[in-house]
Design an enzyme around this catalytic site. Sequence first.
Site, PDB file in Angstrom:
ATOM      1  N   GLY A  41       0.841  -1.202   0.000  1.00  0.00           N
ATOM      2  CA  GLY A  41       0.000   0.000   0.000  1.00  0.00           C
ATOM      3  C   GLY A  41       0.874   1.248   0.000  1.00  0.00           C
ATOM      4  O   GLY A  41       2.089   1.169   0.155  1.00  0.00           O
ATOM      5  N   SER A  80      -3.540  -7.489   1.961  1.00  0.00           N
ATOM      6  CA  SER A  80      -2.791  -8.616   1.380  1.00  0.00           C
ATOM      7  C   SER A  80      -2.081  -8.161   0.111  1.00  0.00           C
ATOM      8  O   SER A  80      -2.649  -7.381  -0.652  1.00  0.00           O
ATOM      9  CB  SER A  80      -3.719  -9.783   0.987  1.00  0.00           C
ATOM     10  N   LYS A 110     -15.506  -9.874  16.632  1.00  0.00           N
ATOM     11  CA  LYS A 110     -16.258 -10.602  17.670  1.00  0.00           C
ATOM     12  C   LYS A 110     -16.324  -9.757  18.940  1.00  0.00           C
ATOM     13  O   LYS A 110     -17.393  -9.578  19.532  1.00  0.00           O
ATOM     14  CB  LYS A 110     -15.553 -11.934  17.921  1.00  0.00           C
ATOM     15  N   TYR A 150      -0.813 -17.496  -1.760  1.00  0.00           N
ATOM     16  CA  TYR A 150      -1.961 -16.580  -1.835  1.00  0.00           C
ATOM     17  C   TYR A 150      -3.275 -17.377  -1.826  1.00  0.00           C
ATOM     18  O   TYR A 150      -4.166 -17.120  -1.029  1.00  0.00           O
ATOM     19  CB  TYR A 150      -1.853 -15.761  -3.110  1.00  0.00           C
ATOM     20  N   ARG A 191       0.872  -6.755 -12.536  1.00  0.00           N
ATOM     21  CA  ARG A 191      -0.357  -7.312 -13.100  1.00  0.00           C
ATOM     22  C   ARG A 191      -0.541  -6.822 -14.529  1.00  0.00           C
ATOM     23  O   ARG A 191       0.043  -5.824 -14.942  1.00  0.00           O
ATOM     24  CB  ARG A 191      -1.556  -6.954 -12.224  1.00  0.00           C
TER      25      ARG A 191
HETATM   26  N1  UDP Z   1       0.071 -11.393 -18.173  1.00  0.00           N
HETATM   27  C1  UDP Z   1       0.673 -11.146 -19.397  1.00  0.00           C
HETATM   28  N2  UDP Z   1       1.585 -10.148 -19.455  1.00  0.00           N
HETATM   29  C2  UDP Z   1       1.937  -9.385 -18.393  1.00  0.00           C
HETATM   30  C3  UDP Z   1       1.324  -9.636 -17.146  1.00  0.00           C
HETATM   31  C4  UDP Z   1       0.406 -10.653 -17.074  1.00  0.00           C
HETATM   32  O1  UDP Z   1       0.388 -11.809 -20.396  1.00  0.00           O
HETATM   33  O2  UDP Z   1       2.790  -8.483 -18.559  1.00  0.00           O
HETATM   34  C5  UDP Z   1      -0.946 -12.453 -18.103  1.00  0.00           C
HETATM   35  C6  UDP Z   1      -0.750 -13.466 -16.975  1.00  0.00           C
HETATM   36  O3  UDP Z   1       0.070 -14.525 -17.395  1.00  0.00           O
HETATM   37  C7  UDP Z   1      -2.191 -13.889 -16.719  1.00  0.00           C
HETATM   38  C8  UDP Z   1      -3.008 -12.655 -17.037  1.00  0.00           C
HETATM   39  O4  UDP Z   1      -2.178 -11.828 -17.816  1.00  0.00           O
HETATM   40  O5  UDP Z   1      -2.562 -14.925 -17.591  1.00  0.00           O
HETATM   41  C9  UDP Z   1      -3.445 -11.890 -15.800  1.00  0.00           C
HETATM   42  O6  UDP Z   1      -2.317 -11.726 -14.968  1.00  0.00           O
HETATM   43  P1  UDP Z   1      -2.312 -10.836 -13.663  1.00  0.00           P
HETATM   44  O7  UDP Z   1      -0.929 -10.869 -13.132  1.00  0.00           O
HETATM   45  O8  UDP Z   1      -2.901  -9.504 -13.967  1.00  0.00           O
HETATM   46  O9  UDP Z   1      -3.317 -11.532 -12.661  1.00  0.00           O
HETATM   47  P2  UDP Z   1      -3.880 -13.005 -12.419  1.00  0.00           P
HETATM   48  O10 UDP Z   1      -5.213 -13.006 -13.073  1.00  0.00           O
HETATM   49  O11 UDP Z   1      -2.973 -14.024 -13.051  1.00  0.00           O
HETATM   50  O12 UDP Z   1      -3.923 -13.126 -10.960  1.00  0.00           O
END
Ligand code: UDP
Length: 316
Positions: A41, A80, A110, A150, A191
Amino acid sequence: MPNRKKVMLITGGAGFLGSHLCDRFIQKGLKILCVDNLITGSLKNIKHLEKDRNFEFIKHDISKALHVAGRVDYVLHFASPASPNDYLMYPIPTLKVGALGAHNTLGLAKLKKARYLIASTSEVYGDPHVHPQKETYWGHVNPIGPRGCYDEAKRFSEAITMAYHRYHKVDTRIVRIFNTYGPRMRIQDGRVVPNFIYQILHHKPLTVYGDGKQTRSFCYYSDLIEGIARLLYSDIHTPVNIGNPDEFTILEFAKLIIRISGTRSRITYRPLPTDDPKQRRPDISLAKKRLQWKPVVKLEQGLKETIAWFKENLTA
Ligand code: UDP
């Protein structure tokens, strides 16, 4: 006597979704206790709330017990690491915040007789054999793979939430969050949405992992926050999927980003990470029926807003 303001404690409150939740509920007149240890964060996400007298920031790792004075009406556990890169980098804090953090926040709920809502994830379905994913599907998770820290932490957090609900009668809710994007994601959290936007803004090729045939369904943060608020005020104790059911392959998604940003970026291929789910799309019939909720922001619109936000915040 004037009505006392309701108090909501949000863990992970300085994160992407946590900070949007702080905004949402402060606007609705609640007092917010925002708890975050800032490993993923950022104070930037809550800077605009700093001077609000209904907002308090507590720097704390919720994997350790937290004592809070006075009334608490709602506890939302959103702390997380959530990007595969982040939980690969912090596997033990990820396991601890999903397990011990859930235990600590449930204990607090609680004690305070507070309503409790926990952020779970579509990762509880693992690499799913049932498509689209319904809440009744038990999933297909590799507990010892790199994503296990995770996935299993979140599965445990669901289990302990249901146990506190059944055994201690805590008033709990569980949201299973599917891929969500929008302003305040970290541009380099790894991501796919921030990665592709970063690459476009820096005129680099878009890195598609594997052959790009794996699918995801992307929900804009404002739709997600609305779904979570409706779930909180509902009476559903079992998990509810909140996400956008419009499914794209990652290759289609890369092409869409290239088109709407009007850049000439190319696509380049990289190895598929271990245990990367091949398909993911939420079945949202439960949320539609019981919460009268469905996403309203189209991917193209949400992406334009997100790209604009990143442009402004990268140069700032
Ligand atoms: N992905 C990709 N290129 C990137 C980052 C991610 O092709 O630069 C793909 C990754 O392999 C997955 C999808 O995009 O299939 C989503 O990945 P992300 O890391 O966003 O989250 P996930 O849904 O896997 O938790």
